[in-house]
Scaffold this motif. Structure first.
Motif, PDB file in Angstrom:
ATOM      1  N   ASN A 183       0.818  -1.208   0.000  1.00 25.66           N
ATOM      2  CA  ASN A 183       0.000   0.000   0.000  1.00 25.66           C
ATOM      3  C   ASN A 183       0.853   1.259   0.000  1.00 25.66           C
ATOM      4  O   ASN A 183       0.554   2.247  -0.662  1.00 25.66           O
ATOM      5  N   PHE A 188      -4.246   4.423  -5.865  1.00 25.37           N
ATOM      6  CA  PHE A 188      -4.435   4.183  -4.442  1.00 25.37           C
ATOM      7  C   PHE A 188      -5.259   5.269  -3.768  1.00 25.37           C
ATOM      8  O   PHE A 188      -5.639   5.132  -2.614  1.00 25.37           O
ATOM      9  N   GLU A 189      -5.508   6.354  -4.505  1.00 29.70           N
ATOM     10  CA  GLU A 189      -6.530   7.270  -4.005  1.00 29.70           C
ATOM     11  C   GLU A 189      -7.905   6.700  -4.294  1.00 29.70           C
ATOM     12  O   GLU A 189      -8.853   6.911  -3.553  1.00 29.70           O
ATOM     13  N   HIS A 190      -7.961   5.965  -5.367  1.00 31.78           N
ATOM     14  CA  HIS A 190      -9.231   5.343  -5.751  1.00 31.78           C
ATOM     15  C   HIS A 190      -9.607   4.224  -4.791  1.00 31.78           C
ATOM     16  O   HIS A 190     -10.741   4.100  -4.376  1.00 31.78           O
ATOM     17  N   PHE A 191      -8.646   3.422  -4.445  1.00 31.36           N
ATOM     18  CA  PHE A 191      -8.957   2.325  -3.513  1.00 31.36           C
ATOM     19  C   PHE A 191      -7.701   1.898  -2.764  1.00 31.36           C
ATOM     20  O   PHE A 191      -6.594   1.995  -3.259  1.00 31.36           O
ATOM     21  N   THR A 192      -7.913   1.483  -1.540  1.00 35.53           N
ATOM     22  CA  THR A 192      -6.851   0.802  -0.816  1.00 35.53           C
ATOM     23  C   THR A 192      -7.467  -0.400  -0.124  1.00 35.53           C
ATOM     24  O   THR A 192      -8.672  -0.564  -0.122  1.00 35.53           O
ATOM     25  N   GLY A 193      -6.625  -1.143   0.510  1.00 35.19           N
ATOM     26  CA  GLY A 193      -7.150  -2.297   1.233  1.00 35.19           C
ATOM     27  C   GLY A 193      -6.187  -3.445   1.184  1.00 35.19           C
ATOM     28  O   GLY A 193      -5.142  -3.367   0.535  1.00 35.19           O
ATOM     29  N   LEU A 234      -9.303   1.762 -12.371  1.00 33.68           N
ATOM     30  CA  LEU A 234      -9.843   3.099 -12.105  1.00 33.68           C
ATOM     31  C   LEU A 234     -11.296   3.221 -12.557  1.00 33.68           C
ATOM     32  O   LEU A 234     -12.052   4.040 -12.042  1.00 33.68           O
ATOM     33  N   ILE A 235     -11.668   2.401 -13.518  1.00 31.51           N
ATOM     34  CA  ILE A 235     -13.054   2.441 -13.980  1.00 31.51           C
ATOM     35  C   ILE A 235     -13.983   1.827 -12.953  1.00 31.51           C
ATOM     36  O   ILE A 235     -15.112   2.264 -12.761  1.00 31.51           O
ATOM     37  N   ASP A 263     -15.801   0.503  -9.557  1.00 31.60           N
ATOM     38  CA  ASP A 263     -16.287   1.345  -8.477  1.00 31.60           C
ATOM     39  C   ASP A 263     -16.258   0.702  -7.095  1.00 31.60           C
ATOM     40  O   ASP A 263     -16.198   1.371  -6.096  1.00 31.60           O
TER      41      ASP A 263
END
Lengths: 220, 623
Positions: free
Chosen positions: B464, B475-480, B531-532, B534
């Motif tokens: 991460n 990584f602004e779009h998703f983390t985890g 990125l597409i 959701d």
């Protein structure tokens, strides 16, 4: 995504082809999160695969961590429900994975069981130990799940095996589920006998009955 | 829970006593090498311990909480004391050895935080520094001979039950407590207490704890042959009484007699079953009968090795098409390189094979573990024809069981099967086992598979962090924590078998930094499409695509256009197409080619180590 918000087009086999999910999902399609749990090797991935893709893959690998499927279910009254199916790993040490978190666009999810509307607890009829372990899985659901009226279903998989290989009778499984007031199904992912479709159909209608539309929003 | 209670114990001890624990462990460690510690040293230790107990009593400190770890330490102390005072016969070398062996794991558990030394990956009990440099080989071999023969001799009759304890000790502890309660009840009614021992058909006999034995421990006797072992079990407790009041101990866990453990487990199972299902005795009886009917010959005589197939090594060597440098090697050039890196020219096939043999022979017949391993091995790399061969599958089971025996703290975790498959593919059975140990010890993979998976979170955090640095948008779009499978299988369940040699070469050289590079490269490859998406599940599902088709039998230099395909690849392609049409294999192969090229290109992600420097935890792994 994909098959959830499409009209008319044939539904595609889930994840493989990502299509923009942004659409009118808030208005029309309800979402429900279903977790598949149970001991290692009872056939959780096979159940999901039979339901989603309608096939049985002999060469399935063991699941490490968690994987994910989704499918749209339509009802007679024209409405539909999109099932997000989380296929978890059954290995003992993966139990430590429960408190992991995910975030997508400021939506946080702390663990896999969080916001789960339903749980399918599986055992294998060839393995009586997996039946015994169901209690531990149910406890885990109570511990980590945050929705009180989560629907739980007991499923005995591999019903296609010979009588000689069978270790858990149909009666035994039924009684087991009865004592816990849970619905019971016996399925076979190998045979295309419709048992798994029936399972998810009933589960979906049950979800629809017990949850309101607001509750079935996509915080998956 | 573990750590807390052990901390409690430590807190209650005065700081002066603490180092003595460590000292004693060193002695034990010595012992487990097959060498007897000098008499004086041992006596000193026992005195110290008696001293310690007395002091504790004088201070009126009661240690109430004792978890399994502490109990083991206690047990070891007892064994030392009992061996020194010659009132009773010494405990047989097996059990002693096992206890001590266990203690080594314990010590290691405490010292995991420290960096590994250079010799860390050398086989256990093979401390080369202790052997004189003049005749290393002779000493070495004779030592191994005795070691192996000793193990063969004794381990047939014993089972290392604690292997399973490390996994689900909590539930088992509960079961043991139930058994203990039962025995206590039996103690009250003396008529039921002694079940007569039938010589013709040896059956379970529950022997009640010795008089004055307040520990609630009980030992079981199976047959006259194992009587010695069980009789010596009670010695430590008697010794304790001599030195003062015994410390409260949960139960005698070190009972290695095979049949008794089996029976006990069954008993415990039924108890738990009863309690779980309420008054369903009839059903339980049914299950009992069923189990009895389903028992194979194997179950009836667990002390005899009937299934020799599981015990004999059949090292077929490598399966890969990599070049071989020397023809007398079973492993390919790449695997030889890994061995050189991990063992610094110490690796000698014959010697290490003997060691490995020892681990296999001494590995107990843990049915549950074996079946779960077998289950996973049967679904590892199954699209590859060579992994469908039964002998290869058996070899993989042997390696994994041997490792579970070697490292009971880790045992077997899903994901290891992919690592072993990849190693066997390049190196054959014996080298695969030692390479696995090298990966676990030297490369700190053990941290990932240990209880509660501590290493997993460290690596997820590292990924991460690197992701935030290199792929900020993503990584602004998703983390985890999405990289579980990558970490648990070292990417080997994802990277095609054809490519993994390149990857592993780099991994053995540069350690985890290679892993991070591949992870970031893969994410970069997927970036636009992720990125597409959701929601996290679909992202996870999308990333999972990378695992599909890693085991397809693609020829090494398969041309990417259909026209010039070889016959071999044509056959495999048709076989593959029957399995899954949704995966575009050529695309998959191309993808991994790009990703690995990107990952191993030093110009891309150049200052990765600098980014990671600030992350304290990853320093443990030396990247």
């Amino acid at each position: 995504m994909g098959n959830c918000n499409k009209k008319g087009k044939p539904s595609r086999p889930s994840v493989r082809d990502p299509i923009n999910i942004r659409g009118d999902k808030e208005n029309k399609v309800s979402y429900a999160k279903v977790v598949l749990i149970g001991n290692s090797g009872v056939g959780k991935t096979s159940i999901a695969q039979r339901f989603i893709e309608g096939k049985f893959d002999e060469n399935n690998k063991n699941t490490v961590g968690a994987s994910y499927f989704q499918k749209n279910i339509s009802f007679k009254d024209g409405s539909s429900l999109c099932l997000y199916i989380w296929d978890t790993a059954g290995g003992e040490k993966f139990q430590a994975l429960a408190p992991l978190y995910y975030r997508v666009k400021s939506k946080y999810i702390i663990n896999i069981f969080q916001n789960a509307h339903a749980a399918v607890v599986c055992y294998s009829v060839t393995d009586d130990d997996s039946l015994k372990q169901i209690d531990t899985w149910l406890n885990k659901l109570d511990e980590h799940g945050n929705i009180a009226k989560m629907i739980k279903v007991v499923v005995g998989n591999k019903s296609d095996v010979d009588k000689s290989e069978r270790r858990v009778d149909l009666k035994e499984g039924k009684l087991f589920a009865q004592q816990r007031d849970l619905p019971f199904f016996e399925t076979s992912a190998l045979l295309n006998d419709g048992s798994i479709d029936e399972l998810f159909q009933k589960l979906a209608s049950q979800i629809k009955q017990s949850f309101t539309k607001e509750e079935l929003h996509a915080t998956v | 829970m573990h750590k807390q209670s052990s901390n409690n114990l430590r807190l209650k001890l005065s700081p002066k006593i603490e180092p003595k624990f460590k000292q004693s462990k060193k002695v034990k460690d010595y012992n487990s090498l097959g060498k007897v510690p000098s008499q004086q040293q041992g006596v000193k230790q026992s005195i110290l311990y008696k001293d310690h107990f007395q002091r504790q009593q004088s201070k009126d400190i009661k240690v109430v909480k004792l978890n399994i770890e502490d109990f083991k330490i206690q047990n070891i102390n007892n064994s030392i004391m009992s061996s020194q005072s010659d009132n009773n016969s010494n405990p047989p070398p097996v059990s002693k050895h096992k206890r001590l062996n266990k203690s080594m794991f314990e010590e290691e558990l405490q010292s995991v935080v420290h960096m590994t030394t250079e010799n860390d990956a050398s086989p256990r009990g093979l401390n080369t520094s202790n052997i004189s440099s003049q005749q290393p080989n002779k000493l070495f071999k004779s030592f191994i001979d005795t070691y192996v023969s000793e193990r063969k001799k004794y381990f047939k009759f014993t089972e290392f039950k604690e292997l399973t304890l490390s996994n689900n000790h909590q539930s088992q502890l509960g079961q043991f407590k139930q058994i203990r309660d039962q025995t206590k009840k039996q103690q009250e009614s003396p008529n039921i207490a002694q079940i007569k021992h039938d010589k013709k058909s040896p059956k379970l006999q529950i022997q009640l704890p010795n008089e004055g034995d307040q520990t609630g421990a009980f030992s079981t006797i199976v047959s006259p042959s194992t009587q010695k072992i069980s009789s010596t079990k009670s010695v430590p407790f008697k010794q304790l009484e001599g030195s003062g009041k015994p410390i409260k101990q949960p139960i005698n866990k070190t009972d290695y007699s095979p049949k008794s453990t089996n029976k006990k487990f069954n008993l415990a199972d039924h108890i738990s079953l009863n309690s779980a299902r309420g008054p369903r005795r009839q059903e339980v009886d049914q299950i009992k009968i069923k189990n009895r009917l389903n028992k194979s010959v194997d179950d009836e005589s667990p002390d005899l090795i009937t299934n020799t197939e599981e015990q004999t090594i059949n090292d077929c060597g490598r399966l890969c098409d990599c070049e071989i440098q020397q023809f007398d090697h079973l492993q390919c050039e790449n695997a030889q390189r890994w061995l050189d890196i991990a063992y610094q020219d110490e690796y000698e096939y014959e010697i290490y094979k003997k060691y490995y043999e020892g681990y296999i022979i001494s590995a107990p017949k843990l049915k549950k573990l074996r079946s779960s391993i077998k289950q996973d091995v049967e679904r590892t790399m199954q699209s590859h024809s060579q992994f469908q061969v039964k002998s290869i599958q058996k070899a993989m089971v042997r390696v994994l069981v041997a490792y579970a025996h070697f490292e009971p703290q880790v045992s077997y975790v899903q994901g290891m099967n992919f690592i072993v498959a990849a190693l066997i593919y390049h190196s054959g059975e014996v080298a695969a086992f030692w390479l696995l140990i090298a990966l676990m010890d030297r490369y700190k993979l053990k941290q990932v598979f240990k209880q509660n998976l501590p290493g997993l979170i460290v690596h997820e955090n590292a990924i991460n962090k690197l992701g935030k640095y290199y792929l900020t948008d993503l990584f602004e779009h998703f983390t985890g924590y999405f990289a579980t499978e990558w970490i648990m299988s070292l990417f080997l369940s994802n990277i095609p078998l054809r490519f993994n040699a390149i990857y592993l070469n780099s991994f053995f050289e540069k350690k985890w930094i290679t892993f991070y590079r591949v992870a970031v490269a893969l994410l970069k490859y997927y970036e636009k499409k992720i990125l597409i998406l959701d929601d996290f599940p679909s992202i996870l599902g999308y990333i999972k695509q990378a695992r599909e088709g890693c085991d397809y039998l693609l020829p090494n230099n398969m041309p990417l256009d259909q026209s010039s395909m070889s016959l071999h690849s044509f056959i495999t392609m048709t076989r593959m197409s029957s399995r899954s049409d949704s995966i575009n294999l050529k695309k998959h192969k191309k993808m991994w080619k790009i990703v690995i090229e990107m990952a191993l290109d030093e110009n891309i992600f150049s200052n990765m180590e600098d980014v990671l420097v600030n992350q304290d935890e990853t320093i443990i792994y030396k990247y």
